[in-house]
Scaffold this active site. Sequence first.
Site, PDB file in Angstrom:
ATOM      1  N   THR A   1       0.861  -1.172   0.000  1.00 36.81           N
ATOM      2  CA  THR A   1       0.000   0.000   0.000  1.00 36.81           C
ATOM      3  C   THR A   1       0.902   1.228   0.000  1.00 36.81           C
ATOM      4  O   THR A   1       1.913   1.261   0.713  1.00 36.81           O
ATOM      5  CB  THR A   1      -1.019  -0.002   1.167  1.00 36.81           C
ATOM      6  N   GLU A   2       0.577   2.213  -0.847  1.00 38.60           N
ATOM      7  CA  GLU A   2       1.546   3.279  -1.114  1.00 38.60           C
ATOM      8  C   GLU A   2       1.800   4.181   0.083  1.00 38.60           C
ATOM      9  O   GLU A   2       2.764   4.921   0.092  1.00 38.60           O
ATOM     10  CB  GLU A   2       1.145   4.092  -2.349  1.00 38.60           C
ATOM     11  N   ASN A   3       0.921   4.125   1.089  1.00 38.34           N
ATOM     12  CA  ASN A   3       1.197   4.900   2.289  1.00 38.34           C
ATOM     13  C   ASN A   3       2.161   4.177   3.236  1.00 38.34           C
ATOM     14  O   ASN A   3       2.231   4.511   4.410  1.00 38.34           O
ATOM     15  CB  ASN A   3      -0.103   5.289   3.004  1.00 38.34           C
TER      16      ASN A   3
END
Lengths: 218, 218
Positions: free
Chosen positions: B50-52
């Site tokens: 997940t890009e976060n």
Amino acid sequence: MTSICESTDEAVAGVADGSTVLVGGFGMAGMPTHLIDALIRQGATGLTVVSNNAGNGDTGLAALLAEGRVRKVICSFPRQHDSWVFDGLYRSGKIELEVVPQGTLAERLRAAGAGIGAFYCPTGAGTLLAEGKETREIDGRTHVLEFPIKGDVALIGAHRSDRMGNLVYRKTARNFGPVMATAATTVAVQVSEIVEIGTLDPEAVVTPGIYIDRVVAA
Amino acid sequence: MSAQASLGKAEMAALVARDIPAGAYVNLGIGLPTLVADHLEPGSGVVLHTENGMLNMGPQAHGDDVDPDLMNAGKVAVTELPGAAYFHHADSFAMMRGGHLDVCVLGAFQVSAAGDLANWHTGAADAIPAVGGAMDLAVGAKKVYVMTTMFAKDGSPKVVPECAYPLTAARCVDRIYTDVATLEVTGDGLVVRDLFGITYADLSARLAVKMSDGSASS
């Protein structure tokens, strides 16, 4: 030298009108809500805010926007189901917006903190977000020249700090914190807990205290 | 001619999941692509990014498992699987641009016959543009799969000769999974791989794009 602040007001003292303020957090995870509340009390205005989002609900960054203190937002994703404060300001022409791809936003901050003058990045090539920007073919691929984003102030959230400003984060609340901590002249951190020097495992420190100016437990 | 009906969302997700290699590092975009996670074989070793700032993200969190510091990119509370890792935003997107993610699955407004993707901005005058990590993913992942319904609510196809909406990235899409067909983007144009509830002739008549029939049912 890192100073331990007695209050969030002390942690945001001296922020000048017109400052560029980096605000950590991805949605509300890692959002330094107490520091933003203090910045609202402090009164600085005409700010440029750099953050992934443009505020959620009515607290934190959204509250700062609602007070009319922000002239411009630089972010990757302003539009969300609960971004009504920003949406209203934007639609009535009261706030300027610069949309930056999320990875380019992170890398421009990283570049500012790492002394990089500019960098070529493939993201956004051939799109609206690269219009007017210098490009260059590298290995057969178009790259866009991107410049650093340097803050006057960074407000970030972390989990724990020791009295030297060494920081550890918690889960995905880390997000932009470590990058923004490197990229501003004055860096203020709100943490859940301040611990004695020697308590944090040096191998587990994510942000070394060299980057941190002010710490407050909030 | 295919005897099958067009696919529902879960069937589309299952189809995408079937094509994700065991052990792959994968990013699932917000919306329809998120459903793919429910159809990955247990024990496949697929690691979700997940890009976060997280690898080996687990399913959505409920009840007591909800932790405000543990969100996915859509800001939904999630869980961590054993072997999870957290990292900051610049690392998360370096991972993407650096070609370390095997597959990303993204939604789309439009995909062109050449694999151009439009999925971030309708271009409407009153729309608030918000790109998030879409451009970074489209440029960075080794394989870009698009998952969408083939036709918009007004009946217009989303697979088009040239995108009318502003581009997310040019020439980035490898496969298109829709409710009526799956298509491969190749140097010789689109190749239809599967058909669901529509004949090749009917699909070809409704899409004004150069394509060829590679489906077993033709």
